[in-house]
Design a protein around this motif. Structure first.
Motif, PDB file in Angstrom:
ATOM      1  N   ARG A  61       0.824  -1.207   0.000  1.00  0.00           N
ATOM      2  CA  ARG A  61       0.000   0.000   0.000  1.00  0.00           C
ATOM      3  C   ARG A  61       0.862   1.263   0.000  1.00  0.00           C
ATOM      4  NH1 ARG A  61      -3.965   1.054   4.792  1.00  0.00           N
ATOM      5  NH2 ARG A  61      -3.828   3.285   4.655  1.00  0.00           N
ATOM      6  N   GLN A  62       1.979   1.222   0.695  1.00  0.00           N
ATOM      7  CA  GLN A  62       2.847   2.387   0.774  1.00  0.00           C
ATOM      8  C   GLN A  62       3.799   2.477  -0.419  1.00  0.00           C
ATOM      9  OE1 GLN A  62       4.895   2.878   4.475  1.00  0.00           O
ATOM     10  NE2 GLN A  62       5.814   4.806   3.845  1.00  0.00           N
ATOM     11  N   TYR A  63       4.415   1.350  -0.812  1.00  0.00           N
ATOM     12  CA  TYR A  63       5.472   1.376  -1.815  1.00  0.00           C
ATOM     13  C   TYR A  63       5.106   0.740  -3.149  1.00  0.00           C
ATOM     14  CZ  TYR A  63       8.421   2.938   1.995  1.00  0.00           C
ATOM     15  OH  TYR A  63       8.955   3.647   3.035  1.00  0.00           O
ATOM     16  N   GLY A  64       3.920   0.162  -3.257  1.00  0.00           N
ATOM     17  CA  GLY A  64       3.497  -0.442  -4.511  1.00  0.00           C
ATOM     18  C   GLY A  64       3.921  -1.892  -4.621  1.00  0.00           C
ATOM     19  N   VAL A  65       3.581  -2.491  -5.763  1.00  0.00           N
ATOM     20  CA  VAL A  65       3.829  -3.905  -6.006  1.00  0.00           C
ATOM     21  C   VAL A  65       4.995  -4.053  -6.974  1.00  0.00           C
ATOM     22  CG1 VAL A  65       2.822  -6.037  -6.903  1.00  0.00           C
ATOM     23  CG2 VAL A  65       1.406  -4.434  -5.606  1.00  0.00           C
ATOM     24  N   LEU A  66       5.914  -4.922  -6.632  1.00  0.00           N
ATOM     25  CA  LEU A  66       7.094  -5.181  -7.446  1.00  0.00           C
ATOM     26  C   LEU A  66       6.726  -6.087  -8.622  1.00  0.00           C
ATOM     27  CD1 LEU A  66      10.240  -4.717  -7.335  1.00  0.00           C
ATOM     28  CD2 LEU A  66      10.354  -6.972  -6.272  1.00  0.00           C
ATOM     29  N   ALA A  67       7.256  -5.783  -9.804  1.00  0.00           N
ATOM     30  CA  ALA A  67       7.043  -6.630 -10.983  1.00  0.00           C
ATOM     31  C   ALA A  67       7.613  -8.017 -10.730  1.00  0.00           C
ATOM     32  CB  ALA A  67       7.706  -6.008 -12.205  1.00  0.00           C
ATOM     33  N   GLU A  68       6.943  -9.028 -11.253  1.00  0.00           N
ATOM     34  CA  GLU A  68       7.411 -10.402 -11.105  1.00  0.00           C
ATOM     35  C   GLU A  68       7.883 -10.930 -12.445  1.00  0.00           C
ATOM     36  OE1 GLU A  68       4.683 -13.002  -9.152  1.00  0.00           O
ATOM     37  OE2 GLU A  68       4.092 -11.479  -7.716  1.00  0.00           O
ATOM     38  N   GLY A  69       8.857 -11.804 -12.391  1.00  0.00           N
ATOM     39  CA  GLY A  69       9.351 -12.449 -13.602  1.00  0.00           C
ATOM     40  C   GLY A  69      10.538 -11.720 -14.204  1.00  0.00           C
ATOM     41  N   PRO A  70      11.218 -12.390 -15.106  1.00  0.00           N
ATOM     42  CA  PRO A  70      12.378 -11.773 -15.755  1.00  0.00           C
ATOM     43  C   PRO A  70      11.951 -10.634 -16.676  1.00  0.00           C
ATOM     44  CG  PRO A  70      11.942 -13.952 -16.680  1.00  0.00           C
ATOM     45  CD  PRO A  70      10.987 -13.752 -15.543  1.00  0.00           C
ATOM     46  N   MET A  71      12.831  -9.688 -16.860  1.00  0.00           N
ATOM     47  CA  MET A  71      12.527  -8.492 -17.640  1.00  0.00           C
ATOM     48  C   MET A  71      13.023  -8.621 -19.083  1.00  0.00           C
ATOM     49  SD  MET A  71      10.840  -6.770 -15.494  1.00  0.00           S
ATOM     50  CE  MET A  71      10.618  -5.305 -16.464  1.00  0.00           C
ATOM     51  N   ASP A  72      13.017  -9.814 -19.615  1.00  0.00           N
ATOM     52  CA  ASP A  72      13.440 -10.043 -21.001  1.00  0.00           C
ATOM     53  C   ASP A  72      12.619  -9.177 -21.949  1.00  0.00           C
ATOM     54  OD1 ASP A  72      15.093 -12.001 -19.960  1.00  0.00           O
ATOM     55  OD2 ASP A  72      13.680 -13.618 -20.383  1.00  0.00           O
ATOM     56  N   GLY A  73      13.268  -8.625 -22.948  1.00  0.00           N
ATOM     57  CA  GLY A  73      12.580  -7.862 -23.978  1.00  0.00           C
ATOM     58  C   GLY A  73      12.269  -6.424 -23.621  1.00  0.00           C
ATOM     59  N   TRP A  74      12.807  -5.936 -22.520  1.00  0.00           N
ATOM     60  CA  TRP A  74      12.508  -4.562 -22.131  1.00  0.00           C
ATOM     61  C   TRP A  74      12.947  -3.560 -23.192  1.00  0.00           C
ATOM     62  CZ3 TRP A  74      16.377  -1.019 -21.862  1.00  0.00           C
ATOM     63  CH2 TRP A  74      17.684  -1.482 -21.683  1.00  0.00           C
ATOM     64  N   GLN A  75      13.978  -3.926 -23.958  1.00  0.00           N
ATOM     65  CA  GLN A  75      14.500  -3.019 -24.981  1.00  0.00           C
ATOM     66  C   GLN A  75      13.462  -2.709 -26.054  1.00  0.00           C
ATOM     67  OE1 GLN A  75      15.777  -5.971 -24.043  1.00  0.00           O
ATOM     68  NE2 GLN A  75      17.980  -5.852 -23.763  1.00  0.00           N
ATOM     69  N   ASP A  76      12.465  -3.573 -26.216  1.00  0.00           N
ATOM     70  CA  ASP A  76      11.442  -3.405 -27.237  1.00  0.00           C
ATOM     71  C   ASP A  76      10.266  -2.557 -26.768  1.00  0.00           C
ATOM     72  OD1 ASP A  76      12.996  -5.116 -28.839  1.00  0.00           O
ATOM     73  OD2 ASP A  76      11.955  -6.884 -28.033  1.00  0.00           O
ATOM     74  N   GLN A  77      10.266  -2.139 -25.512  1.00  0.00           N
ATOM     75  CA  GLN A  77       9.163  -1.352 -24.972  1.00  0.00           C
ATOM     76  C   GLN A  77       9.283   0.115 -25.397  1.00  0.00           C
ATOM     77  OE1 GLN A  77       6.566  -2.706 -23.226  1.00  0.00           O
ATOM     78  NE2 GLN A  77       7.588  -4.616 -23.787  1.00  0.00           N
TER      79      GLN A  77
END
Length: 107
Positions: free
Chosen positions: A65-81
């Motif tokens: 609630r204070q800091y938010g939810v952390l993304a889960e899983g590997p961040m593969d393909g971020w370069q394509d975002q």
């Protein structure tokens, strides 16, 4: 070696900043609204794991609630975002410190 990068979600007008560990999993994450530059997330895997192992669900709920939810899983393909770019550790740290200061004060 860690990697630091950012992406932009146009539909939500949201900048996402990530520190990814060697395996590509998120170690720390910051989300900043584009409209007013207000941080909405500044979550840390280390803190989440500590709460999971040493606290209860109520403590985890309060953290998210204070800091938010952390993304889960590997961040593969971020370069394509959209708006994706590698950033320096110093730039990430600046965004992290400001987000934690803001969200910590609101908690």
């Amino acid at each position: 070696m860690a990697t630091w990068f950012r992406t932009y979600y146009e539909d939500e007008d949201l900048w996402l900043y990530f520190e990814a560990a060697d395996e590509g999993w998120v170690a720390r994450q910051v989300e900043v609204r584009g409209q007013d530059s207000r941080p909405v997330t500044a979550a840390s895997l280390e803190e989440v794991l500590h709460l999971r192992d040493h606290a209860d669900l109520a403590a985890m709920f309060l953290y998210e609630r204070q800091y938010g939810v952390l993304a889960e899983g590997p961040m593969d393909g971020w370069q394509d975002q959209p708006g994706a770019a590698e950033i320096s550790a110093e730039e990430f740290e600046h965004v992290w410190v400001e987000a934690r200061r803001t969200l910590g004060a609101s908690g």
